[in-house]
Enzyme design. Structure first.
Site, short mmCIF file in Angstrom:
data_model
loop_
_atom_site.label_atom_id
_atom_site.label_comp_id
_atom_site.label_asym_id
_atom_site.label_seq_id
_atom_site.Cartn_x
_atom_site.Cartn_y
_atom_site.Cartn_z
N ASP A 56 0.83 -1.20 0.00
CA ASP A 56 0.00 0.00 0.00
C ASP A 56 0.87 1.27 0.00
O ASP A 56 2.10 1.22 0.25
CB ASP A 56 -0.90 -0.04 1.26
CG ASP A 56 -2.22 0.69 1.08
OD1 ASP A 56 -2.32 1.53 0.17
OD2 ASP A 56 -3.14 0.43 1.87
N ASP A 100 -10.85 1.86 -3.24
CA ASP A 100 -11.47 1.59 -1.95
C ASP A 100 -12.99 1.71 -2.03
O ASP A 100 -13.68 1.46 -1.05
CB ASP A 100 -10.94 2.56 -0.88
CG ASP A 100 -9.72 1.99 -0.20
OD1 ASP A 100 -9.40 0.81 -0.44
OD2 ASP A 100 -9.08 2.71 0.58
#
Ligand code: DGJ
Length: 714
Positions: free
Chosen positions: A452, A519
């Site tokens: 990430d 997301d």
């Protein structure tokens, strides 16, 4: 001449160039074409409207933005005799800013690659342009600049120029933000410059890409050229046209002040510019990119059904819940279980812990091994979340090494998500990360890493170099760290994530096997994010997870069929607290997982298509076999259409004279679902020509429903 000039079975992107001669100017690009290698007799007789080489040069009479911008900086004495007495030393700036390169050699190692070397002796600069035709029919191009003379050359920009046909007057690029990635925006070419700069130190939620073409181009129509920068850092895109110069695209890395200074003998190689042309609209461009990606060593030959725990537990990790989730995930057929953020030292929220990459001994008093063993015993791979490039000020790492963060002055950059970016160009930082992450991966039996990157590079200077900008070298160090870890752990698969889809590009794709697309897991919003990310990334790379009934991002609710069908063409997964799911949900989810497993080899190897429709509440997409014998098409009714007329689905790529039988396809739960409006399909076979030209009539359907149709040649 034409590059590449071999005959091919399918159309490939080619440059029609003026004759290349030694000691003459760089060749002009007369045209970008997409064909199977027609014999363009006497093509050299054509000429560009205005000299338009792959590097725009002021010295050739161009008043548009030069492709090379820079200057030589030397120091010396204003007047040598006087200076010896006074010692007065001055800086000369602004030399060699307008080179005119003359060709010195042409190298053709094979029919798919060509290198043109050129020099300007007076300027003391040489330029090497490499062109490669790549699998799938696209091309990639890059320049290398070398400083051949004494004195520093401060490089400001090095960009590839792609001249365009005058009929190409419309262009498309993407805007976007976290949870709403890749929003298409269209523009008209006008005289002047349109400039798009990506300055976040990562490609961002928009995407380093521009498509230019004939007016009104769509998924299946239009003469188009697409340019991208295969790079995970800053980039710049221009579309320029003037009263006397044709329109062109210019693409390069966006260099920050002083970022590249070449001493004598040093070179800078820009990232690859990927160039694709198509006479068949946006899908033609996308399919060419997908075909190349399918040839890459890290390509996910079979993307495993992935369960990610993030939306189920957030930072509240505990053994009981995760162990229960692992069992349920396995029951529905999951093949990979990913432990997301929250497993490491004192990570209870996004406020602390980044940088301290060891297992938290309170949350995980027995370590991760019991969970990993359970996951493996259940027959799943185990995946772990990491965010190597980041540090929270509240961490042991930061407390011991506050100077390891990127900063442009004494002042540290503004925090984003309570974190700073580590300076990977610092060998100590690099070694720290490599060693600590290696230890975590060696001590735990990890099969997959979700990597990430949850903030932008803001004021990214290096403390090692007096706070000079370090984005370029940071990106190279990121690739190196990832590759060193890949070499050390060759059996691990890697996923690129950056607060969702912030680092999805054709540079990092050579190092990873999966992307976390966004997301946003609300299925309705996901439709368009996936649809447009596919413009340059093959669907099997794009993580698409079924989340809970009520979206955590939007609060909207969707049926399981709508959520699962939205994900099923992509890298299918689950991101749902299954302990809260009803039994019938688990059964239906398992049906979707099984269907995905049975169809993924078809869905992820054939041509991805998006259909052009005159109803902005409907989407249609799917996969058509390259030999045209089969297609699976989804009809997605998003909201309420403004009429009840229905519309026709026209599927490209079928065999025109062959006959096709049409049937509903999908897991049983979809086929049983009355809400998805499964009406009768024609029971007589229809020809490919009819299905492509006239199309299958789809009546009005209820909002937020999806149907899937199989076209099978008989
Ligand atoms: C952002 C990612 O996109 C999410 O999926 C999750 O991994 C969080 N970061 C964790 O902090």
């Amino acid at each position: 001449m034409i590059f590449p000039d071999m005959l091919t079975d399918v159309p490939v992107t080619r440059l029609v160039l003026s004759q290349i001669e030694l000691n003459k100017d760089l060749p002009d690009v007369i045209k970008v074409v997409n064909d199977t290698g027609v014999d363009y007799e006497n093509v050299d007789a054509f000429s560009a409207i205005k000299p338009a080489p792959l590097l725009a040069q002021h010295a050739q009479g161009s008043f548009s933005t030069p492709g090379l911008r820079g200057q030589r900086i030397t120091s010396g004495y204003l007047n040598e005799n006087d200076a010896r007495q006074t010692g007065e030393h001055i800086l000369y700036t602004g030399q060699d800013w307008s080179p005119r390169f003359l060709v010195t050699s042409i190298i053709r190692p094979d029919e798919k690659s060509m290198t043109i070397k050129a020099t300007d002796e007076f300027a003391g600069l040489s330029l090497t342009t490499v062109m490669e035709s790549i699998l799938g029919g696209s091309m990639r191009i890059r320049h290398t600049l070398t400083n051949e003379k004494q004195g520093s050359y401060a490089l400001e920009a090095l960009e590839v120029q792609i001249p365009l046909d005058e009929e190409m007057t419309e262009y498309l690029d993407f805007s976007g933000y976290a949870t709403n990635e890749r929003l298409p925006q269209r523009h008209q070419i006008k005289d002047g410059s349109w400039v798009r700069e990506f300055r976040r130190g990562q490609p961002g939620f928009d995407g380093p890409i521009v498509v230019v073409g004939t007016p009104g181009f769509g998924f299946a129509n239009g003469n188009l050229v697409q340019a991208q920068l295969a790079w995970s850092g800053n980039s710049v895109f221009r579309v320029e046209r003037s009263v006397d110069e044709p329109a062109s695209i210019r693409v390069g890395e966006l260099l920050l002040p002083g970022e590249i200074t070449l001493e004598c003998g040093e070179s800078y190689t820009m990232p690859w510019v990927m160039l694709s042309a198509s006479l068949e609209g946006l899908d033609g461009l996308a399919q060419s990119n997908h075909a190349w990606q399918r040839s890459l060593p890290a390509h996910p030959k079979k993307d495993l059904v992935t369960f990610n725990v993030w939306e189920a537990v957030g930072f509240n990790q505990n053994w009981n819940k995760l162990s229960r989730l692992a069992s349920l995930a396995a029951e529905v057929g999951t093949e990979r279980f990913v432990l997301d953020d929250g497993w490491f030292h004192l990570r209870r929220s996004d406020k602390a812990g980044l940088g301290d990459w060891w297992v938290d001994d309170l949350t995980w008093s027995q370590g991760l091994t019991p969970l990993i063993n359970q996951v493996h015993e259940l027959g799943m791979q185990f995946g772990l979340w990491l965010e190597p490039e980041m540090v929270n000020p509240d961490s042991d790492l930061y407390r011991s090494h506050p100077s390891w963060v990127l900063q442009a002055s004494e002042r540290q950059p503004l925090l984003q998500r309570n974190q700073q970016v580590l300076d990977l160009t610092n060998p100590q930082v690099y070694d720290y990360l490599f060693n600590l992450i290696s230890a975590v991966l060696a001590d735990n039996n990890v099969d997959f890493v979700k990597w990430d990157h949850n903030r932008d590079l803001l004021e990214a200077g290096s403390n090692l170099h007096n706070n000079a900008p370090a984005v370029h070298r940071q990106v190279l160090s990121f690739y190196r760290l990832l590759d060193d870890l890949r070499n050390r752990f060759p059996n691990i698969y890697w996923e690129s994530c950056a607060a969702g889809g912030g680092r999805i590009d054709n540079g990092v794709i050579e190092h990873v096997s999966r992307f976390w697309t966004s997301d946003m897991t609300d299925a309705l919003s996901r439709q368009d994010i996936q649809r447009w990310t596919c413009q340059y990334i093959a669907p099997e790379y794009l993580g698409a997870h079924v989340s809970g009934r009520v979206s955590q991002q939007t609060g909207r609710s969707f049926s399981l069929n709508f959520r699962a069908a939205t994900a099923v063409l992509f890298a299918f997964g689950i991101e749902w607290d299954l302990t809260q799911a009803e039994d019938h949900d688990l059964n239906d989810l398992k049906e979707w997982v099984d269907w995905y497993k049975s169809e993924r080899s078809f869905l992820h190897s054939e041509r991805f298509v998006r259909l052009d429709l005159q109803d902005n509440q409907i989407r249609a997409q799917g996969v058509v076999a390259r030999d045209g014998t089969r297609a699976v098409i989804q009809h997605v009714q998003c909201g309420m259409s403004s009429s009840k007329r229905g519309l026709r689905l026209r599927v490209p790529g079928l065999n025109r004279s062959a006959l096709y039988r049409l049937s509903w396809i999908g897991p049983n739960c979809l086929l049983r679902d009355k809400g998805s409006s499964l009406f009768s399909l024609p029971d007589k076979p229809l020809s490919g020509a009819l299905l492509e030209d006239w199309g299958l009539l789809m009546p009005w359907c209820r909002p937020q429903t999806i149907r899937m149709i199989e076209y099978r040649q008989i």
